[in-house]
Design an enzyme around this catalytic site. Structure first.
Site, PDB file in Angstrom:
ATOM      1  N   ARG A 145      -7.558   3.817   2.027  1.00  0.00           N
ATOM      2  CA  ARG A 145      -8.013   3.199   0.791  1.00  0.00           C
ATOM      3  C   ARG A 145      -9.381   2.584   1.066  1.00  0.00           C
ATOM      4  O   ARG A 145      -9.707   2.281   2.218  1.00  0.00           O
ATOM      5  CB  ARG A 145      -7.037   2.111   0.334  1.00  0.00           C
ATOM      6  CG  ARG A 145      -5.605   2.615   0.085  1.00  0.00           C
ATOM      7  CD  ARG A 145      -4.710   1.467  -0.319  1.00  0.00           C
ATOM      8  NE  ARG A 145      -3.332   1.896  -0.596  1.00  0.00           N
ATOM      9  CZ  ARG A 145      -2.342   1.896   0.291  1.00  0.00           C
ATOM     10  NH1 ARG A 145      -2.577   1.479   1.533  1.00  0.00           N
ATOM     11  NH2 ARG A 145      -1.131   2.301  -0.039  1.00  0.00           N
ATOM     12  N   LYS A 167      -2.181  -2.533   2.081  1.00  0.00           N
ATOM     13  CA  LYS A 167      -1.466  -2.880   0.854  1.00  0.00           C
ATOM     14  C   LYS A 167      -0.033  -3.287   1.184  1.00  0.00           C
ATOM     15  O   LYS A 167       0.647  -2.615   1.974  1.00  0.00           O
ATOM     16  CB  LYS A 167      -1.465  -1.679  -0.097  1.00  0.00           C
ATOM     17  CG  LYS A 167      -0.959  -1.997  -1.488  1.00  0.00           C
ATOM     18  CD  LYS A 167      -1.148  -0.802  -2.407  1.00  0.00           C
ATOM     19  CE  LYS A 167      -0.701  -1.111  -3.829  1.00  0.00           C
ATOM     20  NZ  LYS A 167      -0.901   0.030  -4.743  1.00  0.00           N
ATOM     21  N   HIS A 219     -10.702   7.229  -3.788  1.00  0.00           N
ATOM     22  CA  HIS A 219      -9.265   7.519  -3.728  1.00  0.00           C
ATOM     23  C   HIS A 219      -8.990   9.018  -3.831  1.00  0.00           C
ATOM     24  O   HIS A 219      -7.924   9.481  -3.394  1.00  0.00           O
ATOM     25  CB  HIS A 219      -8.528   6.767  -4.832  1.00  0.00           C
ATOM     26  CG  HIS A 219      -7.197   6.215  -4.392  1.00  0.00           C
ATOM     27  ND1 HIS A 219      -7.078   5.186  -3.486  1.00  0.00           N
ATOM     28  CD2 HIS A 219      -5.927   6.567  -4.706  1.00  0.00           C
ATOM     29  CE1 HIS A 219      -5.809   4.917  -3.287  1.00  0.00           C
ATOM     30  NE2 HIS A 219      -5.092   5.743  -4.023  1.00  0.00           N
ATOM     31  N   ARG A 242      -8.495  10.315  -0.402  1.00  0.00           N
ATOM     32  CA  ARG A 242      -7.152   9.983   0.113  1.00  0.00           C
ATOM     33  C   ARG A 242      -6.119  10.946  -0.472  1.00  0.00           C
ATOM     34  O   ARG A 242      -5.251  11.445   0.255  1.00  0.00           O
ATOM     35  CB  ARG A 242      -6.829   8.532  -0.260  1.00  0.00           C
ATOM     36  CG  ARG A 242      -5.414   8.065   0.095  1.00  0.00           C
ATOM     37  CD  ARG A 242      -5.306   6.575  -0.224  1.00  0.00           C
ATOM     38  NE  ARG A 242      -3.933   6.119  -0.382  1.00  0.00           N
ATOM     39  CZ  ARG A 242      -3.173   5.677   0.608  1.00  0.00           C
ATOM     40  NH1 ARG A 242      -3.632   5.668   1.847  1.00  0.00           N
ATOM     41  NH2 ARG A 242      -1.943   5.248   0.369  1.00  0.00           N
ATOM     42  N   HIS A 276       3.052   4.357   2.199  1.00  0.00           N
ATOM     43  CA  HIS A 276       3.819   4.232   0.969  1.00  0.00           C
ATOM     44  C   HIS A 276       5.167   3.580   1.251  1.00  0.00           C
ATOM     45  O   HIS A 276       5.848   3.928   2.212  1.00  0.00           O
ATOM     46  CB  HIS A 276       4.065   5.613   0.336  1.00  0.00           C
ATOM     47  CG  HIS A 276       2.854   6.185  -0.319  1.00  0.00           C
ATOM     48  ND1 HIS A 276       2.736   7.521  -0.648  1.00  0.00           N
ATOM     49  CD2 HIS A 276       1.688   5.608  -0.711  1.00  0.00           C
ATOM     50  CE1 HIS A 276       1.562   7.736  -1.213  1.00  0.00           C
ATOM     51  NE2 HIS A 276       0.911   6.595  -1.264  1.00  0.00           N
ATOM     52  N   TYR A 293       2.631  14.432  -4.538  1.00  0.00           N
ATOM     53  CA  TYR A 293       1.699  15.434  -4.010  1.00  0.00           C
ATOM     54  C   TYR A 293       2.301  16.839  -4.000  1.00  0.00           C
ATOM     55  O   TYR A 293       1.577  17.820  -3.907  1.00  0.00           O
ATOM     56  CB  TYR A 293       1.242  15.036  -2.598  1.00  0.00           C
ATOM     57  CG  TYR A 293       0.440  13.758  -2.609  1.00  0.00           C
ATOM     58  CD1 TYR A 293      -0.836  13.712  -3.160  1.00  0.00           C
ATOM     59  CD2 TYR A 293       0.965  12.570  -2.106  1.00  0.00           C
ATOM     60  CE1 TYR A 293      -1.564  12.537  -3.211  1.00  0.00           C
ATOM     61  CE2 TYR A 293       0.245  11.389  -2.146  1.00  0.00           C
ATOM     62  CZ  TYR A 293      -1.016  11.377  -2.698  1.00  0.00           C
ATOM     63  OH  TYR A 293      -1.728  10.205  -2.750  1.00  0.00           O
TER      64      TYR A 293
END
Length: 369
Positions: free
Chosen positions: A225, A250, A314, A317, A340, A349
């Site tokens: 990120r 995050k 992003h 990414r 995640h 994805y």
């Protein structure tokens, strides 16, 4: 392919995006379906409220249907607090200050603190500084209808505002507003924007500046990120193991990602040339590189590469994750590399992977034609 031309304009004092095209009935009907799109009877033009994320939303909506020409579209600096609303009272300013302190003590991220604080400020000003103790749930419904929806803001922005207002009132006592019965709007199920390997290669090779090239390489090669990239320090590099430690990402989580050999070689060249002191990527006056400057670096690289897309950091990414999946990397490993919390976030994805889609055989091929 038919084309839409996007240009800047204003509706009163509010910035908008004009959508221009020669009259075409099918094209008109398609444009009408875009969320938040309006017809101006005086200017005889279709338009949407200006917001940075609107370009990305439009690209996703019209992809494969029409082409978008946004070369004439300029970035507009939108005031943090809309004009025309009354100033906050002193007591409201104090309450918002306490709310900000509470969020910082709870270790909310800087961006979340800013977003939630701004949401509460706009909400209170919209209500003409109505006493906090007198605010009811109907006031939020009115704000949603007459401000958020009327201005064509995205459901993502709407969610952020609702979250900020709910959190603010959860810290209050003796009020009419009940945050427990406020429901968040459904999130738009948008697919991630993914570049082809050829497009990524063009973007990474576009910058002549070593620092700019390396920043873009890190975003793609490690799936970072933008905030994670700018927080990198040399102590996070584990060269012998070929690993990069991403600290306090995050969700306040650390994670480890692979550090490919070509990136290590570029990093050595960069260190000899720049000799950064604290952060790997430092600004001109020291400290970490700014997000605004990073966005400009990518924008220039995309333009030089001849790619007609509004690419954000992003996207690199997303492309990293999708290309890993297409190479056969297990989805569980990709989840760990991206940091995640839920596997459901990573599973998106599979919807944009060419490998998965190309394995599907159309029933047309079973027919005797």
């Amino acid at each position: 392919m038919k084309q839409l031309v996007l240009k800047n304009d204003y509706m009163g004092k509010n910035p908008i995006i004009r959508i221009e095209f020669p009259y075409d009935f099918e094209l008109k009907e398609m444009v009408k379906q875009f969320p938040g799109c309006n017809w101006d009877t005086k200017k005889k033009v279709w338009w949407v409220s200006y917001a940075d994320e609107r370009i990305t939303e439009m690209i996703g909506f019209f992809e494969g249907k029409v082409s978008l020409d946004y070369r004439a579209l300029k970035k507009v600096e939108i005031p943090k607090i809309p004009p025309g609303l009354p100033h906050l009272t002193a007591s409201q300013g104090i309450e918002i200050g306490k709310f900000e302190d509470w969020m910082r003590n709870k270790r909310y991220s800087k961006s979340t603190v800013k977003t939630y604080k701004d949401a509460v400020r706009i909400f209170l000003r919209f209500l003409s500084n109505k006493a906090i103790e007198e605010i009811e749930n109907e006031d939020l419904e009115k704000f949603n209808k007459e401000y958020i929806l009327a201005k064509g803001y995205s459901s993502s922005y709407q969610n952020q505002v609702v979250n900020g207002i709910k959190l603010f009132f959860q810290n209050r006592r003796g009020i009419k507003f009940n945050p427990e019965i406020v429901y968040r709007p459904k999130r738009e199920k948008l697919l991630p924007n993914v570049l082809s390997k050829e497009e990524v290669s063009k973007i990474l090779n576009a910058p002549t500046n070593l620092k700019h090239r390396l920043m873009l390489m890190f975003l793609y090669a490690c799936g970072l990120r933008r905030g994670e990239l700018l927080a990198l320090k040399f102590q996070h590099i584990q060269r012998e193991r070929g690993l990069l430690l991403v600290k306090q990402a995050k969700g306040k989580k650390d994670r480890v990602v692979t550090l490919p050999a070509p990136l290590i070689l570029e990093l050595e060249k960069y260190y000899k040339a720049y000799k950064p002191k604290e952060y790997i990527f430092e600004g001109q006056k020291g400290g970490s590189y700014s997000e605004k400057s990073l966005a400009e670096v990518l924008k220039n690289a995309v333009k030089k590469a001849g790619i007609k897309k509004t690419v954000t950091p992003h996207w690199l990414r997303h492309s990293y994750a999708t290309h890993l999946l297409e190479r056969g990397t297990d989805l569980r490993y990709i989840q760990e590399l991206l940091g995640h919390k839920s596997s459901k976030t990573t599973e998106i994805y599979t919807h944009v992977s060419q490998k998965s889609i190309q394995q599907i055989t159309s029933p047309l091929e079973d027919l005797d034609l």
